[in-house]
Design a protein around this motif. Structure first.
Motif, PDB file in Angstrom:
ATOM      1  N   ASN A 208      38.257  52.661  37.258  1.00 14.00           N
ATOM      2  CA  ASN A 208      38.422  53.416  36.013  1.00 14.00           C
ATOM      3  C   ASN A 208      38.021  52.638  34.768  1.00 14.00           C
ATOM      4  O   ASN A 208      38.139  53.133  33.657  1.00 14.00           O
ATOM      5  CB  ASN A 208      39.872  53.882  35.892  1.00 14.00           C
ATOM      6  N   LEU A 209      37.571  51.420  34.939  1.00 14.63           N
ATOM      7  CA  LEU A 209      37.183  50.608  33.785  1.00 14.63           C
ATOM      8  C   LEU A 209      35.737  50.904  33.382  1.00 14.63           C
ATOM      9  O   LEU A 209      34.962  51.504  34.128  1.00 14.63           O
ATOM     10  CB  LEU A 209      37.320  49.126  34.135  1.00 14.63           C
ATOM     11  N   SER A 210      35.372  50.440  32.198  1.00 14.74           N
ATOM     12  CA  SER A 210      33.975  50.538  31.770  1.00 14.74           C
ATOM     13  C   SER A 210      33.129  49.584  32.602  1.00 14.74           C
ATOM     14  O   SER A 210      33.661  48.648  33.217  1.00 14.74           O
ATOM     15  CB  SER A 210      33.845  50.156  30.302  1.00 14.74           C
ATOM     16  N   GLU A 211      31.812  49.792  32.589  1.00 17.15           N
ATOM     17  CA  GLU A 211      30.930  48.891  33.332  1.00 17.15           C
ATOM     18  C   GLU A 211      31.197  47.438  32.937  1.00 17.15           C
ATOM     19  O   GLU A 211      31.339  46.560  33.768  1.00 17.15           O
ATOM     20  CB  GLU A 211      29.448  49.217  33.022  1.00 17.15           C
ATOM     21  N   GLU A 212      31.251  47.222  31.644  1.00 18.66           N
ATOM     22  CA  GLU A 212      31.416  45.848  31.177  1.00 18.66           C
ATOM     23  C   GLU A 212      32.741  45.258  31.646  1.00 18.66           C
ATOM     24  O   GLU A 212      32.809  44.122  32.101  1.00 18.66           O
ATOM     25  CB  GLU A 212      31.332  45.808  29.649  1.00 18.66           C
ATOM     26  N   GLU A 213      33.805  46.050  31.550  1.00 18.82           N
ATOM     27  CA  GLU A 213      35.112  45.548  31.997  1.00 18.82           C
ATOM     28  C   GLU A 213      35.105  45.252  33.499  1.00 18.82           C
ATOM     29  O   GLU A 213      35.646  44.248  33.953  1.00 18.82           O
ATOM     30  CB  GLU A 213      36.187  46.583  31.674  1.00 18.82           C
TER      31      GLU A 213
ATOM     32  N   ARG B 227      30.159  38.909  44.674  1.00 18.46           N
ATOM     33  CA  ARG B 227      31.257  39.865  44.523  1.00 18.46           C
ATOM     34  C   ARG B 227      30.758  41.152  43.868  1.00 18.46           C
ATOM     35  O   ARG B 227      29.813  41.118  43.076  1.00 18.46           O
ATOM     36  CB  ARG B 227      32.358  39.273  43.631  1.00 18.46           C
ATOM     37  N   ALA B 228      31.414  42.230  44.195  1.00 26.05           N
ATOM     38  CA  ALA B 228      31.099  43.515  43.567  1.00 26.05           C
ATOM     39  C   ALA B 228      32.418  44.171  43.193  1.00 26.05           C
ATOM     40  O   ALA B 228      33.436  43.948  43.866  1.00 26.05           O
ATOM     41  CB  ALA B 228      30.318  44.393  44.530  1.00 26.05           C
ATOM     42  N   PRO B 229      32.437  44.940  42.125  1.00 31.68           N
ATOM     43  CA  PRO B 229      33.680  45.603  41.718  1.00 31.68           C
ATOM     44  C   PRO B 229      34.206  46.482  42.842  1.00 31.68           C
ATOM     45  O   PRO B 229      33.433  47.194  43.490  1.00 31.68           O
ATOM     46  CB  PRO B 229      33.250  46.467  40.524  1.00 31.68           C
ATOM     47  N   GLY B 230      35.472  46.432  43.082  1.00 35.11           N
ATOM     48  CA  GLY B 230      36.089  47.255  44.113  1.00 35.11           C
ATOM     49  C   GLY B 230      36.786  48.464  43.500  1.00 35.11           C
ATOM     50  O   GLY B 230      36.692  48.715  42.294  1.00 35.11           O
TER      51      GLY B 230
END
Lengths: 225, 225, 225, 225, 225, 225
Positions: free
Chosen positions: E148-153, E140-143
């Protein structure tokens, strides 16, 4: 012909369900003894449970070996199946193995409807052990959204989701204690619904009748004491 | 309970072997009708044979459907099994599928002892179709070195090679016509030797008894005429 | 060079689509004969259909064998492909096998866009038969939500879902009759869209040109009459 | 139509063999340019070789991209195939991928006859990459026992062993430089013998003709410079 | 003991993250040299990047070979791993291979949380190369929904989806530059979160200590110059 | 850091070999406790043995859990590995799993050299459980032809056969008690020879150091007592 059906847990209610199912299947044509496992917890839910019930299961096998013609392990986790196969040349049938192999003969893909979400990985582990990971389309368990329904409604709803979303063509019940639901679920769902206890008996009775048991020359060979 | 056992070829001798095997297994507890396929060649050995016998097999199924409770296709090539499953909601069991799935429950790996080397690829194709390619250690057929032996000696020698060289723990006979050899070979070899016809009957009888047949919602759904 | 393209059904409209596609591909460089199968239904949708059209397909092959150099079976179910391969040393190409194998060369995973949901299991069965189950990310068919759209819009929407939700990188059209859609869908979707008829012709023409056909020593060996 | 056939090594003799093969296949119907890779060693035999020839191969692709319609990488190791597919939307065909996929359409199992024993693992790696590990029955290379024979005799003897001992039904030549042997070996062995260069051309020509190339939305997507 | 950790890209910030991670793991018990690859782009994202950085990576290996005891390739694409294994008998560990193999020991199924959707196919390709496609439940990869979240979030949310929807039991971070997130994500998510750089060091240090490296007799044999 | 190495059998000589191996590996950098299993037989050779030693192994784990940081199960059958993983969040490493996963990183294919032919099926079962059946080229055990040789000569001869006939590139020793042979066999054979105990320690030490253990949310979740 006499078959010992071992309920790996110690729940008398579940033992009764299994016994009733087994006797109904036997229909007087062969004898079924149904025993719960001495010293077992009331529900088998972990590798620790499996380990802990091994002595009781082995004792049941040993005590009855001269008297019976074969064994059915009546739990959808097939606990201690390999050791039981090793201990006797007589047939020992795990209901998970029997029900998955029969399910794969009845349609393109099957789903297992399990009692609870945490049990899902173990069903997948067994499907892979039995070479059927590609024939298993999903393992599903009732989620919170159906928690107020009856057991039967819960499992029916879960099975329906497997049919509609995962294209399951056959449903395997994920617990020996669901035996009495199979027939009604099958009628409601319009697909084969397999009670695993009965599947185990189909194979065990057949093997006994033709005089075939576990191969004793390799993986399950006997050892000198 | 009544089961129609279809011999896909037209060899009366093989039909008799199959009938005798089936009746002996039934033992009067259920009825077995054993028919050879009208218009079939005396031996099924090719995709063309499979194609050519389809109308005869379908006719047998159609003519007996109202009268019987299930079907066994008694040829280790499982010819036309998919179409037969499609045509009726009643159980249809291929003896190759049944015997391989049962074999995989009795030991680590099994071998098929076939009648002739050219039939080897097809047995491998079926093992893969039934997800059992990793449980099948070899398919072997008697070679020229045993051509002067009796049938029984030939197949026994071939099975022994599979046991010793391929580590087979279970032997599946590769032809419906070998049924009468299973018991003696098992005694001589000391491993389970499966007669596929009997394996088919074990599954068919069981499914009929519990009222389960082929799933009709997907791969084998009925079509309007 | 002359290739017989067999449309396994009897629909003259579909035969025309296939012929037009094939002739356009041939572009006068080789000859294409396109025949529908005598006695076939207008649409192939079942194992029974497959079985029923075998004699007609075999007759087409036999009648044209001396005249043509190879054969293409123009139906995404590859009906009777094994028997056709068995009957001649000349190349026989199934469009499902050809299109899936070519699709797997063009991207990480492909999807098949099929005409109807009930046909999905069979496409999966074929992908597995051809060793490509891991390269196939999904088989999709238009659902009720698009029933009011044109054929082209339906299949385009279905393909788009496969691309976005299943990460399909290549689309294989699931029916020989969709040939004329491939080009426009490819333009709209921005991924390769394979018309299976053309894929079959690519392979058949190539094999014929270099003088290679089906191996006749094992699975597809000839039999004496 | 114009195809660039890239010989990844720099051996002029092998380049000539490949060119002759390719031109003979093209037969004047399309144009073939055959180039060896500048700066490459005379034989590709290692991951280091593959890495070292990448710049030369990329340069060939880049310099010819506007001029040609597709590419064939003419080495049975398919060196740098993924990067070449990534760099252009035009078809790029590896001869290992093409020949194995075509081989799997012509018989139950195929063997690769390789030039030397140390190259065997890499052919197996590629077969697995292309999902064909179950269709590949063996990779064989001539051993010391045939070292005094001619090249043709060596490979023929090796192929014969694959046919007889591994039940190979189709032979894939393991090197682009063996092209001129294919026809005679096929005649001698009586099974299809595939020259991989020609297999690559079959696919490349076909893809070009129908306007299909590598999918550019996922694994092989273009990157901004 | 001295290990060279090669950052295949040239980003000094990422090199610093990797160095800090590696030195912290080494804890003074062994020496770590961490180098970025000369001439590499700042981010590795394509087969072309992999090809382009090969000379720089090989130079790093060659220059340091006499001085160090083993190598870690610190990029989740394992770029040029095969060639690096080929060039030295000393251990060369790819962090993708190491982290996936370790992940498969810690739970039923793992997910890879990647930096971007286009990198997903390549992670799947590697999982298959390392035989772990069945143990990998998803990549999975962030969509856009978390942009708008931080990298960690972002990565935590993505990992949580893998846990809840794909039943991932273990998370593998999909980039060497995420090393500093592993610990906090593990605390937040309540499942093992593997930093791949550390996984590579675990294996490399162990192999070096016991004097085991890459096998040099087959796939990775040395070649004469 | 403190690791408990559990020898599942009760043989003091083997426990000493394992302890010596483990302490030598630890080299004073971390502490190793090595215990044989109370009540265990002197050699683990069956599913019954595995079952019978479970209580002793569990007791060892429970008694030492607060004191140690992780566990290694030092037997090439990985007996009771699943239950041990279930009982603690701290790392539990089976030496079969660790050694096979490490072996697969060092060459194309590995072989296991086992103590006796009857143990072969179980090694194959484990390889499949750990997804490595395709990376395992053979399991071999010394046969009668070497019965007069020393242990070291026997296993070296067996390993050599695996290298020459099965193309093994890496050897995994099939028993925890062979630890002292690894180094000399590696020198004689010229390929990596893995002592499984050391492989287990490599993984366990690494996991402990970075604070990662078994995932407790699914297959190995804790249960309420």
């Amino acid at each position: 012909m006499k078959i010992l059906v071992i309920n790996p847990n110690s729940d008398p209610v579940m033992t009764d369900v299994i016994r009733k199912t087994a006797e109904q299947f036997a229909g007087g044509e062969f004898e079924v003894i149904c025993k719960h496992t001495p010293g077992a917890p009331s529900f088998i839910d972990s590798y620790k449970d499996e380990s802990r019930i091994a002595p009781g299961m082995i004792r049941l096998l040993t005590e009855h070996e001269s008297e019976v013609d074969g064994f059915v392990i009546a739990c959808q986790d097939d606990p201690n199946l390999d050791v039981m196969k090793e201990l006797t040349p007589k047939p020992v049938v795990g209901i998970a193995e029997a029900s998955m192999k029969i399910a794969s003969m009845l349609g393109h893909r099957f789903s297992i409807v399990s009692t609870s979400r945490p049990s899902i990985p173990n069903h997948e582990v067994l499907a892979r052990k039995y070479h059927l990971q590609d024939a298993l389309t999903s393992v599903r368990a009732p989620g919170d959204e159906v928690k107020n329904l009856s057991e039967e409604e819960k499992f029916t709803a879960t099975a329906r989701a497997a049919i509609e979303e995962d294209m399951a063509e056959v449903i395997v019940l994920g617990c020996a204690g669901m035996a009495d639901l199979a027939k009604r679920m099958q009628e409601n769902l319009g697909v084969p619904v397999l009670d695993p206890v009965v599947c185990g008996l189909i194979i065990a009775r057949g093997l006994i009748q033709v005089g075939v048991g576990t191969s004793k020359i390799g993986r399950y060979r006997p050892r000198e004491v």
